[in-house]
Write a protein that holds these residues in place. Structure first.
Motif, PDB file in Angstrom:
ATOM      1  N   LYS A  88     -62.505  22.211  -0.041  1.00  0.00           N
ATOM      2  CA  LYS A  88     -60.841  23.064   0.271  1.00  0.00           C
ATOM      3  C   LYS A  88     -60.473  20.804   0.389  1.00  0.00           C
ATOM      4  O   LYS A  88     -60.863  20.588   1.223  1.00  0.00           O
ATOM      5  N   ASP A 108     -59.991  20.393   4.138  1.00  0.00           N
ATOM      6  CA  ASP A 108     -59.570  22.312   5.029  1.00  0.00           C
ATOM      7  C   ASP A 108     -61.939  22.747   4.664  1.00  0.00           C
ATOM      8  O   ASP A 108     -61.369  23.203   4.012  1.00  0.00           O
ATOM      9  N   GLU A 110     -61.640  25.363   6.299  1.00  0.00           N
ATOM     10  CA  GLU A 110     -61.477  26.638   7.156  1.00  0.00           C
ATOM     11  C   GLU A 110     -61.665  26.663   9.067  1.00  0.00           C
ATOM     12  O   GLU A 110     -62.240  28.499   9.534  1.00  0.00           O
ATOM     13  N   SER A 111     -62.027  25.553   9.967  1.00  0.00           N
ATOM     14  CA  SER A 111     -62.545  25.660  10.837  1.00  0.00           C
ATOM     15  C   SER A 111     -60.637  25.559  12.171  1.00  0.00           C
ATOM     16  O   SER A 111     -59.910  24.854  11.332  1.00  0.00           O
ATOM     17  N   SER A 112     -60.959  26.456  13.197  1.00  0.00           N
ATOM     18  CA  SER A 112     -60.075  26.690  13.721  1.00  0.00           C
ATOM     19  C   SER A 112     -59.210  25.229  14.624  1.00  0.00           C
ATOM     20  O   SER A 112     -58.624  25.361  14.278  1.00  0.00           O
ATOM     21  N   SER A 143     -62.757  20.308   9.588  1.00  0.00           N
ATOM     22  CA  SER A 143     -62.229  20.580   8.829  1.00  0.00           C
ATOM     23  C   SER A 143     -61.196  18.796   9.570  1.00  0.00           C
ATOM     24  O   SER A 143     -61.747  18.872  10.592  1.00  0.00           O
ATOM     25  N   HIS A 183     -53.115  24.590  13.775  1.00  0.00           N
ATOM     26  CA  HIS A 183     -54.591  24.506  13.861  1.00  0.00           C
ATOM     27  C   HIS A 183     -54.836  23.290  15.311  1.00  0.00           C
ATOM     28  O   HIS A 183     -53.762  22.955  15.699  1.00  0.00           O
ATOM     29  N   ASN A 352     -69.904  27.915   5.567  1.00  0.00           N
ATOM     30  CA  ASN A 352     -69.229  26.796   4.880  1.00  0.00           C
ATOM     31  C   ASN A 352     -70.072  26.569   4.272  1.00  0.00           C
ATOM     32  O   ASN A 352     -70.138  25.879   3.046  1.00  0.00           O
TER      33      ASN A 352
END
Length: 371
Positions: A88, A108, A110-112, A143, A183, A352
């Motif tokens: 992404k 992205d 999708e990590s915090s 990310s 984030h 990922n």
């Protein structure tokens, strides 16, 4: 589509495509860097039809000396894979405190937590080092966000020669944006002028604990004569500005008296003394940097309390032939720092692992940068 990116000495480079700062020129298969990218890194692109509907992605990072470690990814996916399931990348527009729109690209994973990347003087978010670092971080499940400071690249505003603290304000706007978007900014990295800016940010705010300064300048009085001439102060006092021209005589940018004094009055020494002990700072510098001397890195090492210094032997200011070592050192430092707060980072990476690290739009591809 088959994409291969190889430099003149046949050593593999990480990434390429449109995102890595290359564009096709008039010669068949040849590419040249975009403005602000590394001009010494000339490469070739060759396109072929896919041999099968299988999706395979292999990425290898190899330095020209073959001493840096390599990374390799290999995936196979069925024909049912959709673009939504691929890596992404999203363009974001973030307003700064002056009402200007800052344009950036979010990688992205999708990590915090997210790592923010800051480019250097008259560069952009599409600088090869910025792209390589962003994709390498994303490939590790972290990310990353690379953006243009105001007056640079696609962002709004007018370019200014100094603007160090104002660019720190831009960075503040980015950090606040991601905090509001659920984030946590886990680390900030800057190259060249961006390296100085991230240290100024660290000296003013205590909300980020990990910083990477790549070839930042300690003595902001240094390097001015190289750009403006020895009598720059006399000229600017007389005319109020200096137009910096390229080799063909075209004006590239204007240095006003105000912007020059902004730079001269920015004291990196005093700022670095204000950096909190809990901030972990890594400085990376090339031993063959002719733009900013290695001595600047040693000065940072003397005064920043919680500081590490890594010298890349033989590297120039743009890390032309040392991208692999640059990426490796940054990844190790950032992952170790984030792992202190998030021990499950390896699980994020595994989640990922099925993602690819090249940009693909509505097609299947074979991407191979190995030799």
């Amino acid at each position: 589509m088959y994409v291969r990116i190889t430099d003149l000495n046949q050593q593999s480079k990480i990434l390429g495509f449109k995102e890595s700062g290359y564009k096709i020129n008039n010669s068949p298969g040849a590419v040249s860097p975009k403005p602000g990218s590394d001009k010494a890194s000339t490469s070739c692109l060759n396109f072929k039809k896919p041999p099968s509907p299988i999706f395979l992605c292999q990425v290898r990072i190899v330095s020209s000396t073959n001493r840096s470690r390599s990374f390799r990814r290999s995936l196979k996916m069925s024909q049912s894979v959709s673009p939504q399931n691929l890596v992404k990348q999203q363009e974001l527009v973030i307003p700064n405190k002056y009402g200007e729109r800052l344009v950036g690209v979010l990688h992205d994973a999708e990590s915090s937590e997210i790592v923010v990347l800051c480019h250097g003087f008259r560069s952009t978010k599409d600088d090869p080092s910025m792209v390589n670092l962003a994709v390498a971080l994303q490939n590790e499940g972290i990310s990353a966000f690379r953006f243009d400071f105001a007056g640079n690249g696609e962002s709004e505003g007018s370019f200014q020669y100094g603007n160090y603290w104002r660019e720190a304000d831009d960075l503040r706007a980015v950090v606040q944006y991601f905090c509001g978007a659920n984030h946590a900014v886990g680390a900030i990295l800057g190259h060249s002028k961006g390296g100085s800016v991230v240290l100024l940010y660290a000296s003013k705010y205590n909300d980020i604990r990990t910083f990477v300064n790549v070839s930042g300048r300690y003595d902001l009085k240094g390097g001015i004569e190289d750009r403006l001439g020895k009598d720059y102060m006399e000229k600017i006092m007389q005319d109020g500005f200096i137009d910096v021209k390229n080799k063909t005589g075209d004006v590239e940018y204007r240095v006003t008296e105000e912007s020059l004094m902004d730079r001269l009055n920015t004291n990196m020494h005093d700022a670095c003394l204000q950096i909190d002990m809990e901030c972990s700072v890594l400085t990376i510098h090339g031993s063959s940097d002719k733009i900013i001397p290695l001595q600047d890195a040693h000065e940072f090492d003397k005064i920043i309390p919680n500081h590490k210094l890594h010298v890349v032997e033989g590297a120039n200011h743009g890390y032309t032939n040392h991208q692999a070592e640059l990426v490796s050192v940054v990844l190790d430092f950032v992952k170790a720092s984030l792992k202190q707060d998030h021990p499950d980072l390896s699980e994020i990476k595994l989640k990922n692992e099925c993602r690819i690290n090249c940009v693909v739009t509505n097609m299947y591809a074979l991407c191979d940068t190995s030799e």
